[in-house]
Design a protein around this motif. Sequence first.
Motif, PDB file in Angstrom:
ATOM      1  N   SER A  89      94.418  59.362  50.196  1.00 20.18           N
ATOM      2  CA  SER A  89      94.555  60.898  50.528  1.00 20.18           C
ATOM      3  C   SER A  89      94.306  61.430  49.242  1.00 20.18           C
ATOM      4  N   VAL A  90      94.887  61.231  48.313  1.00 22.45           N
ATOM      5  CA  VAL A  90      94.821  61.989  46.964  1.00 22.45           C
ATOM      6  C   VAL A  90      93.212  61.713  46.567  1.00 22.45           C
ATOM      7  N   ALA A  91      92.786  60.936  46.552  1.00 16.59           N
ATOM      8  CA  ALA A  91      91.359  60.601  45.869  1.00 16.59           C
ATOM      9  C   ALA A  91      90.533  61.420  46.889  1.00 16.59           C
ATOM     10  N   GLY A  92      90.430  61.267  48.293  1.00 14.31           N
ATOM     11  CA  GLY A  92      89.691  61.804  49.092  1.00 14.31           C
ATOM     12  C   GLY A  92      89.697  63.153  49.246  1.00 14.31           C
ATOM     13  N   TYR A  93      91.160  63.884  49.279  1.00 17.01           N
ATOM     14  CA  TYR A  93      91.152  65.241  49.287  1.00 17.01           C
ATOM     15  C   TYR A  93      90.983  66.178  48.222  1.00 17.01           C
ATOM     16  N   TYR A  94      91.316  65.648  46.911  1.00 16.82           N
ATOM     17  CA  TYR A  94      91.222  66.386  45.743  1.00 16.82           C
ATOM     18  C   TYR A  94      89.731  66.289  45.048  1.00 16.82           C
ATOM     19  N   GLY A  95      89.295  65.061  45.074  1.00 17.97           N
ATOM     20  CA  GLY A  95      88.171  64.605  44.553  1.00 17.97           C
ATOM     21  C   GLY A  95      87.947  64.693  42.975  1.00 17.97           C
ATOM     22  N   GLY A  96      87.032  65.064  42.386  1.00 21.07           N
ATOM     23  CA  GLY A  96      86.985  65.161  40.794  1.00 21.07           C
ATOM     24  C   GLY A  96      87.545  63.969  40.064  1.00 21.07           C
ATOM     25  N   TRP A  97      88.124  64.303  39.100  1.00 22.04           N
ATOM     26  CA  TRP A  97      88.750  63.297  38.153  1.00 22.04           C
ATOM     27  C   TRP A  97      89.640  62.382  39.143  1.00 22.04           C
ATOM     28  N   ARG A  98      90.684  62.996  39.739  1.00 22.23           N
ATOM     29  CA  ARG A  98      91.439  61.980  40.595  1.00 22.23           C
ATOM     30  C   ARG A  98      90.668  60.972  41.309  1.00 22.23           C
ATOM     31  N   ASP A  99      89.665  61.230  41.920  1.00 25.98           N
ATOM     32  CA  ASP A  99      88.784  60.383  42.775  1.00 25.98           C
ATOM     33  C   ASP A  99      88.189  59.399  41.771  1.00 25.98           C
ATOM     34  N   THR A 100      87.516  60.002  40.753  1.00 27.61           N
ATOM     35  CA  THR A 100      86.961  59.006  39.794  1.00 27.61           C
ATOM     36  C   THR A 100      87.856  58.003  39.210  1.00 27.61           C
ATOM     37  N   LEU A 101      89.074  58.300  38.848  1.00 30.71           N
ATOM     38  CA  LEU A 101      90.240  57.574  38.340  1.00 30.71           C
ATOM     39  C   LEU A 101      90.681  56.363  39.343  1.00 30.71           C
ATOM     40  N   LEU A 102      91.012  57.016  40.731  1.00 31.20           N
ATOM     41  CA  LEU A 102      91.668  56.126  41.463  1.00 31.20           C
ATOM     42  C   LEU A 102      90.509  55.181  42.091  1.00 31.20           C
ATOM     43  N   ASN A 103      89.418  55.804  42.637  1.00 25.05           N
ATOM     44  CA  ASN A 103      88.318  55.177  43.354  1.00 25.05           C
ATOM     45  C   ASN A 103      87.576  54.155  42.291  1.00 25.05           C
ATOM     46  N   MET A 107      90.587  51.076  42.268  1.00 21.85           N
ATOM     47  CA  MET A 107      90.304  50.352  43.371  1.00 21.85           C
ATOM     48  C   MET A 107      89.393  49.434  42.929  1.00 21.85           C
ATOM     49  N   ASN A 108      88.484  49.619  42.318  1.00 22.53           N
ATOM     50  CA  ASN A 108      87.578  48.757  41.738  1.00 22.53           C
ATOM     51  C   ASN A 108      88.009  47.511  41.037  1.00 22.53           C
ATOM     52  N   ALA A 109      88.924  47.963  40.286  1.00 21.54           N
ATOM     53  CA  ALA A 109      89.924  46.911  39.382  1.00 21.54           C
ATOM     54  C   ALA A 109      90.347  45.813  40.541  1.00 21.54           C
ATOM     55  N   PHE A 110      91.040  46.314  41.550  1.00 18.41           N
ATOM     56  CA  PHE A 110      91.678  45.501  42.470  1.00 18.41           C
ATOM     57  C   PHE A 110      90.569  44.665  43.351  1.00 18.41           C
ATOM     58  N   MET A 111      89.697  45.174  43.670  1.00 21.89           N
ATOM     59  CA  MET A 111      88.477  44.542  44.627  1.00 21.89           C
ATOM     60  C   MET A 111      87.735  43.629  43.702  1.00 21.89           C
ATOM     61  N   ALA A 112      87.875  43.718  42.324  1.00 18.70           N
ATOM     62  CA  ALA A 112      87.069  42.619  41.453  1.00 18.70           C
ATOM     63  C   ALA A 112      87.410  41.410  41.654  1.00 18.70           C
ATOM     64  N   MET A 113      88.677  41.203  41.892  1.00 17.96           N
ATOM     65  CA  MET A 113      89.045  39.710  42.296  1.00 17.96           C
ATOM     66  C   MET A 113      89.337  39.542  43.845  1.00 17.96           C
ATOM     67  N   PRO A 114      88.980  38.545  44.466  1.00 15.33           N
ATOM     68  CA  PRO A 114      89.150  38.341  45.944  1.00 15.33           C
ATOM     69  C   PRO A 114      90.684  38.261  46.095  1.00 15.33           C
ATOM     70  N   GLY A 115      91.033  38.813  47.191  1.00 12.67           N
ATOM     71  CA  GLY A 115      92.440  39.124  47.599  1.00 12.67           C
ATOM     72  C   GLY A 115      93.489  37.976  47.640  1.00 12.67           C
ATOM     73  N   ILE A 116      92.911  36.801  48.136  1.00 10.51           N
ATOM     74  CA  ILE A 116      93.731  35.647  48.337  1.00 10.51           C
ATOM     75  C   ILE A 116      94.001  35.095  46.770  1.00 10.51           C
ATOM     76  N   LEU A 117      93.046  35.139  46.101  1.00 10.96           N
ATOM     77  CA  LEU A 117      93.088  34.468  44.592  1.00 10.96           C
ATOM     78  C   LEU A 117      94.098  35.636  43.557  1.00 10.96           C
ATOM     79  N   LEU A 118      94.128  36.742  44.106  1.00 14.40           N
ATOM     80  CA  LEU A 118      95.076  37.892  43.303  1.00 14.40           C
ATOM     81  C   LEU A 118      96.404  37.253  43.921  1.00 14.40           C
ATOM     82  N   ALA A 119      96.490  37.209  45.275  1.00 15.97           N
ATOM     83  CA  ALA A 119      97.967  36.677  45.869  1.00 15.97           C
ATOM     84  C   ALA A 119      98.229  35.683  45.113  1.00 15.97           C
ATOM     85  N   ILE A 120      97.609  34.548  45.140  1.00 13.81           N
ATOM     86  CA  ILE A 120      98.049  33.165  44.432  1.00 13.81           C
ATOM     87  C   ILE A 120      98.271  33.386  42.826  1.00 13.81           C
ATOM     88  N   ALA A 121      97.713  34.353  42.412  1.00 11.82           N
ATOM     89  CA  ALA A 121      97.884  34.494  40.802  1.00 11.82           C
ATOM     90  C   ALA A 121      99.337  35.170  40.762  1.00 11.82           C
TER      91      ALA A 121
END
Length: 268
Positions: A89-103, A107-121
Amino acid sequence: MRSPIAWAAVALLAVFALAALLAPWAAPYDPAALHLEQRLLSPGHGFLLGTDELGRDIFSRVLFGARLSLLVAFTVVGCSLILGLIVGSVAGYYGGWRDTLLNVYVMNAFMAMPGILLAIALVAFLGPGLRNVILALTLSGWVNYARLVRAQVMSAREREFVEAARSLGAGDLRILTRHILPNIVQPVIVQAAIGMAGAVLAEATLSFLGLGVPPPAASWGSMLNDARAHLFDSPHMVLAPAIAVMLCVLAFSFLGDALRDWADPRTR
């Protein structure tokens, strides 16, 4: 109401919910009780689904495993949904630098590793346990909800009813909670239903690897891990938890498909 898939999903989930709620009364034996003189018994002989290598009743352990799986599924999806709603909601509503930071970065940092591998780690670092499993699966799954909410909020924030509320002096929090979020709840509910299937499967995977809830708690994944050494001489040890996992994941997947068809006006 006319979809057989929806009815099948509701029926299966009702069975699992009843099994989880009534497990302390419906289970004929203590799931952790050992009957060493009755090891590896096939179904029957006083044990509905047989016993495992320690003489524990498989039927009782399947019932208590439903409690653990559903608890993890609802808790993980609930926590992931709350975190995803806030960040998206914060990223989509405000946009700008907030969207750049969060999205772009978070988000890309968390999506860089597969979810199950991150959970195992994470569980390997924090140690096995129910809280750590829920935390690990939440941190590995919230991004999907955040991305979905962000896209929906970005689409809804330019709608006429939002502009009207803004022109009347409504604040950002009121616009988000009273006008935008109620209008994007349908796809979020569909994603949550499908996410529960993934949470059940992820919890079973972690327990199978020995990173779930430690013994003597009954878990479908740990039951499958215990059955590996007896795959050929006692296949009933594998069949009961495997079928339970399959049906539970299938039920949530069916429910997600039915909700998706219901939310899409083109299918009505």
